[in-house]
Design an enzyme around this catalytic site. Structure first.
Site, PDB file in Angstrom:
ATOM      1  N   HIS A  70       0.816  -1.219   0.000  1.00 11.66           N
ATOM      2  CA  HIS A  70       0.000   0.000   0.000  1.00 11.66           C
ATOM      3  C   HIS A  70       0.851   1.270   0.000  1.00 11.66           C
ATOM      4  O   HIS A  70       0.361   2.344  -0.364  1.00 11.66           O
ATOM      5  CB  HIS A  70      -0.938  -0.006   1.204  1.00 11.66           C
ATOM      6  CG  HIS A  70      -2.198   0.790   1.003  1.00 11.66           C
ATOM      7  ND1 HIS A  70      -2.297   1.835   0.111  1.00 11.66           N
ATOM      8  CD2 HIS A  70      -3.423   0.683   1.581  1.00 11.66           C
ATOM      9  CE1 HIS A  70      -3.512   2.346   0.151  1.00 11.66           C
ATOM     10  NE2 HIS A  70      -4.215   1.659   1.020  1.00 11.66           N
ATOM     11  N   ASP A  76      -9.558  -7.347 -18.002  1.00 14.56           N
ATOM     12  CA  ASP A  76      -9.878  -8.329 -19.036  1.00 14.56           C
ATOM     13  C   ASP A  76      -8.581  -8.792 -19.710  1.00 14.56           C
ATOM     14  O   ASP A  76      -7.916  -8.012 -20.386  1.00 14.56           O
ATOM     15  CB  ASP A  76     -10.823  -7.698 -20.072  1.00 14.56           C
ATOM     16  CG  ASP A  76     -11.207  -8.654 -21.185  1.00 14.56           C
ATOM     17  OD1 ASP A  76     -10.874  -9.854 -21.094  1.00 14.56           O
ATOM     18  OD2 ASP A  76     -11.849  -8.185 -22.148  1.00 14.56           O
TER      19      ASP A  76
END
Length: 435
Positions: A151, A380
């Site tokens: 993070h 995708d």
């Protein structure tokens, strides 16, 4: 999960960037990077067959990293001792693990929170890399990508952009949009001034006084904490919850208020006991002028709705949603600028975020993150397969709540909640009650 998950690691490699014969470039951590929690955030993406080969996916990852070099960097310190990213120079890199699973993906669908999900990731404890990827190939040809990103390097907005770009590269599509690294917005006022209380809320005081902000540091055996997934349909949110609030507030504000009330009841908090939500807020569009959505790094901070257990119980959903809405609204451009100025005033200090100082039980605090406006569902890799599941991996941190868009038709919101087991059982029973 009903079917045990047998995962066998087949290979482990490091994708390296940069020339080992050159010195790494030092990129200072911003105040928002320093504010981010010091852990890897792990998520899972499941795709039905057919999907591209592992070799094509790794090749696309390598191409993508050329535009996102921070993810292959190392955390370090500059000559002045200030935290920074060491980019290039042959160090760092990205760990890529390839694994097979003896069962079919369908045997594990729908994916639900389970410690078994940790098998689909490389271990993050003491990890030497800021980005870790595991490609899990199921017997049916289905694929689960386990991704863990530190993070301190990037927030959810940035990581979703990276994942969409990775999918574009695998499909042979030019990466668009490209990430931006311009930090001209990170400009303190002259003189810098902190107009808001950041000590004790965002960062631990540099010199605590009389234990005023001492952490409660509650620790329990991780096995006492469980993760559950609550599904709220679009019909329930609109027809039930928003009807209660006369549709005054956003879907996130309304549903967060509802879940807050239910968690408070499930925890058994009563009367004047105060409970706070630590809500992650994207600061990009709050600054004036706004920062581009394509900025890569961290630019999130927190809002802090507060109430008592009694008010949440008696005031109803509309009052709770109002508290949430007003707290988020207070996290304005002025608040973001105050954080920028704080970074300038205390740039040489060892700032410690409140994150990570509280043990693994946050009660009566709730730590809420929304992934509803990110682009995770746009990932995708091509090949004809479809994204069939997306969720955070098992986290043994009581009080963590993550809002995720439901994958597929019909919409709605999945809410992952981490609680003590006995409180989670209560929450499951009352999660859709309007009272």
């Amino acid at each position: 999960m009903i079917t045990p998950m047998e995962v066998q690691v087949r290979s482990s490699t490091v994708l390296a960037l940069g020339d080992p014969n050159t010195e790494p470039r030092e990129v200072p951590l911003t105040i928002f990077d320093r504010f981010a929690c010091d852990i890897h955030i792990a998520v899972l993406y499941a795709f039905t067959a057919p999907t591209p080969s592992n070799a094509d996916i790794v090749e696309g990852l390598s191409e993508t990293l050329a535009h996102f070099p921070m993810l292959a960097a190392q955390l370090g310190h500059d000559c002045g001792g200030r935290p920074c990213l060491m980019v290039g120079g042959g160090g760092g890199g990205v760990l890529v693990v390839e694994a097979t699973v003896s069962s079919t993906l369908a045997e594990h669908m729908p994916l639900e929170p389970s410690p078994d999900l940790l098998l689909l990731h490389p271990r993050t404890e003491d990890a030497a890399h800021l980005l870790l990827v595991q490609l899990n190939r199921f017997r049916c040809g289905g694929l689960v990508v386990g991704l863990s990103a530190h993070h301190k390097v990037a927030d959810g907005q940035s990581m979703s952009a990276f994942l969409v770009a990775w999918g574009q590269a695998v499909r042979g599509i030019p990466i668009d949009p490209l990430p931006l690294y311009d930090r001209s917005w990170l400009k303190p006022r002259v003189p810098p001034r902190c107009e808001f209380q950041h000590w004790g809320l965002d960062f631990m005081p540099i010199t605590p006084r009389d234990d005023e902000f001492a952490s409660h540091n509650n620790l329990v055996e991780p096995s006492r904490i469980t993760n559950i997934l609550l599904r709220y349909s679009s019909e329930f949110i609109t027809g039930k919850l928003k009807a209660e609030t006369k549709a005054k507030y956003t879907t996130f504000e309304t549903l967060l208020a509802h879940v807050w009330r239910k968690i408070t009841a499930a925890r058994g908090l009563e009367g004047g006991e105060e409970t706070t939500i630590r809500v992650t807020v994207n600061g990009r569009r709050r600054l004036k002028p706004p920062v581009s959505d394509h900025y890569f790094g961290n630019l999130v901070l927190n809002a802090y709705p507060r109430s008592t257990a009694e008010m949440l119980a008696r005031g109803g959903l509309e009052e709770a949603a109002k508290v949430v809405h007003e707290a988020i609204a207070r996290t304005s451009g002025d608040y973001v600028q105050s954080m920028v100025d704080l970074g300038d005033m205390y740039g040489d200090e060892e700032l410690v975020p409140v994150y990570g100082t509280e043990g693994n039980v946050l009660s009566p605090l709730v730590d809420a993150e929304s992934w509803l406006r990110l682009r995770f569902e746009d990932v995708d890799f091509g090949g004809g397969g479809k994204l069939c599941a997306f969720l955070p991996t098992w986290v043994a941190l009581e009080g963590l709540v993550i809002f995720i868009p439901v994958v597929g038709e019909g919409g709605g919101v999945d809410v992952m909640v981490s609680l003590l087991r006995e409180h989670a059982e209560v929450l499951k029973r009352i999660s859709h009650s309007l009272h």
